[in-house]
Design a protein around this motif. Structure first.
Motif, PDB file in Angstrom:
ATOM      1  N   GLY A  19      50.280  30.284  46.771  1.00 25.94           N
ATOM      2  CA  GLY A  19      50.254  28.838  46.569  1.00 25.94           C
ATOM      3  C   GLY A  19      49.426  28.423  45.363  1.00 25.94           C
ATOM      4  N   GLN A  20      49.254  27.109  45.224  1.00 20.90           N
ATOM      5  CA  GLN A  20      48.592  26.544  44.046  1.00 20.90           C
ATOM      6  C   GLN A  20      47.109  26.255  44.283  1.00 20.90           C
ATOM      7  N   HIS A  21      46.478  26.990  45.155  1.00 22.23           N
ATOM      8  CA  HIS A  21      45.090  26.730  45.510  1.00 22.23           C
ATOM      9  C   HIS A  21      44.196  27.882  45.057  1.00 22.23           C
ATOM     10  N   ASP A  22      42.887  27.688  45.217  1.00 19.99           N
ATOM     11  CA  ASP A  22      41.924  28.774  45.040  1.00 19.99           C
ATOM     12  C   ASP A  22      41.585  29.314  46.423  1.00 19.99           C
ATOM     13  N   TYR A  23      41.672  30.623  46.586  1.00 22.04           N
ATOM     14  CA  TYR A  23      41.479  31.252  47.888  1.00 22.04           C
ATOM     15  C   TYR A  23      40.200  32.080  47.842  1.00 22.04           C
ATOM     16  N   LEU A  24      39.243  31.725  48.675  1.00 23.06           N
ATOM     17  CA  LEU A  24      37.948  32.388  48.719  1.00 23.06           C
ATOM     18  C   LEU A  24      37.974  33.422  49.840  1.00 23.06           C
ATOM     19  N   LEU A  25      37.845  34.691  49.474  1.00 27.62           N
ATOM     20  CA  LEU A  25      38.015  35.794  50.417  1.00 27.62           C
ATOM     21  C   LEU A  25      36.674  36.482  50.646  1.00 27.62           C
ATOM     22  N   PRO A  26      36.109  36.410  51.858  1.00 27.67           N
ATOM     23  CA  PRO A  26      34.867  37.122  52.131  1.00 27.67           C
ATOM     24  C   PRO A  26      35.020  38.617  51.892  1.00 27.67           C
ATOM     25  N   GLU A  50      37.331  37.263  45.568  1.00 27.36           N
ATOM     26  CA  GLU A  50      36.372  37.815  46.512  1.00 27.36           C
ATOM     27  C   GLU A  50      35.018  37.125  46.370  1.00 27.36           C
ATOM     28  N   MET A  51      34.381  36.879  47.509  1.00 30.58           N
ATOM     29  CA  MET A  51      33.044  36.275  47.505  1.00 30.58           C
ATOM     30  C   MET A  51      32.221  36.888  48.629  1.00 30.58           C
ATOM     31  N   THR A  52      30.990  37.283  48.307  1.00 31.42           N
ATOM     32  CA  THR A  52      30.087  37.807  49.320  1.00 31.42           C
ATOM     33  C   THR A  52      29.546  36.653  50.159  1.00 31.42           C
ATOM     34  N   ALA A  53      28.938  36.998  51.284  1.00 31.33           N
ATOM     35  CA  ALA A  53      28.326  35.973  52.127  1.00 31.33           C
ATOM     36  C   ALA A  53      27.257  35.211  51.364  1.00 31.33           C
ATOM     37  N   ALA A  54      26.511  35.907  50.516  1.00 34.66           N
ATOM     38  CA  ALA A  54      25.468  35.241  49.728  1.00 34.66           C
ATOM     39  C   ALA A  54      26.069  34.215  48.773  1.00 34.66           C
ATOM     40  N   HIS A  55      27.185  34.561  48.132  1.00 32.89           N
ATOM     41  CA  HIS A  55      27.842  33.624  47.217  1.00 32.89           C
ATOM     42  C   HIS A  55      28.427  32.436  47.981  1.00 32.89           C
ATOM     43  N   LEU A  56      28.970  32.704  49.161  1.00 33.82           N
ATOM     44  CA  LEU A  56      29.568  31.628  49.943  1.00 33.82           C
ATOM     45  C   LEU A  56      28.527  30.614  50.412  1.00 33.82           C
ATOM     46  N   ALA A  57      27.265  31.041  50.506  1.00 34.54           N
ATOM     47  CA  ALA A  57      26.210  30.139  50.977  1.00 34.54           C
ATOM     48  C   ALA A  57      26.090  28.898  50.105  1.00 34.54           C
ATOM     49  N   GLY A  58      26.463  28.996  48.843  1.00 34.26           N
ATOM     50  CA  GLY A  58      26.375  27.848  47.956  1.00 34.26           C
ATOM     51  C   GLY A  58      27.690  27.138  47.727  1.00 34.26           C
ATOM     52  N   GLU A  59      28.703  27.502  48.483  1.00 32.50           N
ATOM     53  CA  GLU A  59      30.039  26.934  48.295  1.00 32.50           C
ATOM     54  C   GLU A  59      30.325  25.827  49.306  1.00 32.50           C
ATOM     55  N   GLN A  60      31.167  24.888  48.894  1.00 25.94           N
ATOM     56  CA  GLN A  60      31.652  23.837  49.784  1.00 25.94           C
ATOM     57  C   GLN A  60      33.178  23.848  49.712  1.00 25.94           C
ATOM     58  N   PRO A  61      33.832  24.683  50.519  1.00 20.99           N
ATOM     59  CA  PRO A  61      35.297  24.728  50.475  1.00 20.99           C
ATOM     60  C   PRO A  61      35.900  23.419  50.960  1.00 20.99           C
TER      61      PRO A  61
END
Length: 319
Positions: A19-26, A50-61
């Protein structure tokens, strides 16, 4: 949209990330069940990151797609976000319930914050979701092209862990059929199958890349889908899209997926063997059924319809 989603089912995800989105994969160092990251045997676009748990901590999906009950806890522990409260969420249910119809309570039943999305109509009626909102978005399959040649007078089966999943996957039916007709099996866990069925050893194929698997399958005359109890195996739909005629049990969602012109659905192994033998002896008849299978699969399970259905749901949930 920025969509957080775990890599749980590779074939389904291969369609979803188109699709036309950004997909954040742990992802984690072990690439275990909660951190597989990108697929190793499928081709995914760069928008699946790909994103680690540490990187995801600063994300707002913008949206979280949950697929297993514990993922909401992972989300909160990694990001502090609560699914359905701090961030919009849906729960995608891939599977049919493993219990009886009267004891199939869904883990997201009787709540109104997170809609439950089923991949088949059969699954939705079999799961008891109580007052929870439910939707069905049927599978989508990227078109690999009409690769069917049927040059090998044999039946192909795709199944992972065929020995552990003997009853569910119908491995016993594969072994029964292979006593009378030539059968080759593709998937993971072929070493265990070779131990219980040594006469199949020359026709067992371990963990092909998706593109390699498609070409290998398309060379076989017939696709056999022996699953007793499953949601709706994507390998079945992919085989149909390749242009293969289909033999399958008349169970779960298969009657909706396979029209009479595309193959035979039957719970009688003798009837399945008889039709398989007919196709092995008549390549033209097999190719005719395969062409009907491909046309039906592209019409009902085409990728653009699948992505459009998901975009419409995402828009409603995020709004």
């Amino acid at each position: 949209m920025r969509i957080l989603i775990w890599h749980v089912h590779g074939s389904w995800m291969t369609a979803f990330v188109q699709g036309q989105h950004d997909y954040l994969l742990p992802v984690d160092d072990d690439r275990g069940p909660d951190g597989r990251g990108r697929a190793q045997t499928w081709d995914w676009p760069a928008s699946a990151r790909e994103m680690t748990a540490a990187h995801l901590a600063g994300e707002q999906p913008d949206l979280v797609v949950l697929q297993r009950p514990h993922e909401a806890e992972l989300l909160e522990s990694w990001t502090g976000l609560r699914a359905g409260i701090d961030v919009p969420a849906v729960y995608l249910e891939h599977n049919a319930p493993t219990g009886t119809a009267m004891a199939s309570g869904h883990p997201y039943a009787d709540q109104d914050a997170i809609p439950v999305v089923h991949v088949t109509h059969f699954n939705r009626i079999m799961w008891d979701t109580g007052t929870a909102r439910t939707e069905v978005i049927e599978h989508g399959v990227p078109d690999p092209g009409h690769l069917y040649t049927g040059e090998q007078a044999s039946l192909a089966v795709v199944v992972n862990e065929p020995v552990r999943r003997t009853r569910v996957a119908g491995t016993d039916l594969v072994l029964q059929l292979s006593r009378d007709l030539p059968v080759e099996v593709y998937g993971m866990g072929m070493d265990h199958l070779a131990e219980v069925a040594p006469w199949l050893a020359g026709g067992l194929h371990e963990n092909y890349r998706q593109s390699e698997l498609h070409r290998a399958l398309a060379a076989h005359r017939v696709y056999f889908h022996p699953y007793r109890w499953t949601s709706l195996g994507l390998a079945l739909l992919e085989a149909m899209t390749l242009g293969m005629p289909v033999l399958a049990l008349s169970t779960t969602e298969a009657p909706r997926a396979v029209p009479p012109s595309a193959g035979l659905l039957s719970n009688d192994p003798a009837e399945l063997a008889h039709r398989g033998r007919q196709w092995l002896q008549d390549p033209g008849l097999a190719a005719q059924a395969g062409a009907a299978a491909r046309a039906h699969a592209l019409d009902r399970y085409g990728l653009q319809r699948f992505l459009a259905d998901w975009d419409a749901l995402i828009g409603r949930v995020v709004a």
